[in-house]
Design a protein around this motif. Structure first.
Motif, PDB file in Angstrom:
ATOM      1  N   VAL A  79       0.857  -1.180   0.000  1.00 54.03           N
ATOM      2  CA  VAL A  79       0.000   0.000   0.000  1.00 54.03           C
ATOM      3  C   VAL A  79       0.895   1.233   0.000  1.00 54.03           C
ATOM      4  O   VAL A  79       1.790   1.351   0.832  1.00 54.03           O
ATOM      5  CB  VAL A  79      -0.938   0.007   1.232  1.00 54.03           C
ATOM      6  CG1 VAL A  79      -1.735   1.304   1.294  1.00 54.03           C
ATOM      7  CG2 VAL A  79      -1.865  -1.198   1.209  1.00 54.03           C
ATOM      8  N   GLY A  80       0.690   2.117  -0.958  1.00 48.44           N
ATOM      9  CA  GLY A  80       1.437   3.361  -1.007  1.00 48.44           C
ATOM     10  C   GLY A  80       2.773   3.290  -1.738  1.00 48.44           C
ATOM     11  O   GLY A  80       3.485   4.280  -1.810  1.00 48.44           O
ATOM     12  N   GLY A  81       3.157   2.159  -2.257  1.00 52.56           N
ATOM     13  CA  GLY A  81       4.422   2.055  -2.996  1.00 52.56           C
ATOM     14  C   GLY A  81       4.637   0.638  -3.487  1.00 52.56           C
ATOM     15  O   GLY A  81       3.869  -0.258  -3.167  1.00 52.56           O
ATOM     16  N   ASN A  82       5.682   0.452  -4.257  1.00 56.64           N
ATOM     17  CA  ASN A  82       5.964  -0.880  -4.791  1.00 56.64           C
ATOM     18  C   ASN A  82       6.505  -1.799  -3.708  1.00 56.64           C
ATOM     19  O   ASN A  82       7.316  -1.388  -2.884  1.00 56.64           O
ATOM     20  CB  ASN A  82       6.962  -0.799  -5.942  1.00 56.64           C
ATOM     21  CG  ASN A  82       6.363  -0.171  -7.170  1.00 56.64           C
ATOM     22  OD1 ASN A  82       5.155  -0.023  -7.268  1.00 56.64           O
ATOM     23  ND2 ASN A  82       7.194   0.200  -8.119  1.00 56.64           N
ATOM     24  N   GLY A  83       6.066  -3.054  -3.730  1.00 53.14           N
ATOM     25  CA  GLY A  83       6.531  -4.033  -2.759  1.00 53.14           C
ATOM     26  C   GLY A  83       5.749  -5.317  -2.868  1.00 53.14           C
ATOM     27  O   GLY A  83       5.019  -5.549  -3.833  1.00 53.14           O
TER      28      GLY A  83
END
Length: 141
Positions: A79-83
């Motif tokens: 959530v909120g970025g790549n990962g």
């Protein structure tokens, strides 16, 4: 004593692209490197997991979110970025461009087949009905 196990989930619907059987098959067929021989299976999964809705988000009783057309588990994204397992943002799994969701779903499939998708294992073992729908709309991979 009989036990009834109920999986509760909710879906959040925003403005979304909602695919019908034929449109989803055509879209998947147009994605480079998508395994054409499995299109009916993937269409069946999407129909039963999200109703063909790219923006579907569900929450299991255990608090695990599932995202998008293929209801990918939260471990696959951030959530909120790549990962996550797929190195993508969860938001990219619920947009109308299904390439990220499809790429992530294929990664899971390569590792474990359809094992992680309860919807597939419960409803898509016999995909003759989906294959007939695809034939009726003139779809040929």
């Amino acid at each position: 004593m009989k036990h009834l196990f109920l999986t509760l989930s909710y879906f959040v619907y925003c403005e979304a692209k909602k695919f019908d059987t034929c449109d989803l098959a055509k879209e998947l067929n147009d994605i480079q490197d998508f395994p054409k021989s499995n299109i009916a299976s993937w269409v069946c999964l999407a129909e039963h997991a999200s109703g063909g809705d790219t923006k579907a988000i569900s929450l299991t009783p255990a608090g695990i979110h599932h995202y998008g057309l293929f209801q990918l588990p939260q471990r696959t994204c951030e959530v909120g970025g790549n990962g996550g397992d797929c190195q993508v943002a969860c938001q990219s799994l619920i947009d109308d461009d299904i390439k990220d969701a499809t790429k992530c779903a294929l990664k899971i499939f390569e590792d474990r087949g359809f094992y992680d998708w309860l919807q597939f294992n419960q409803t898509c073992q016999d995909i003759n009905g989906v294959k007939q729908k695809l034939a009726d709309c003139g779809f040929k991979p």
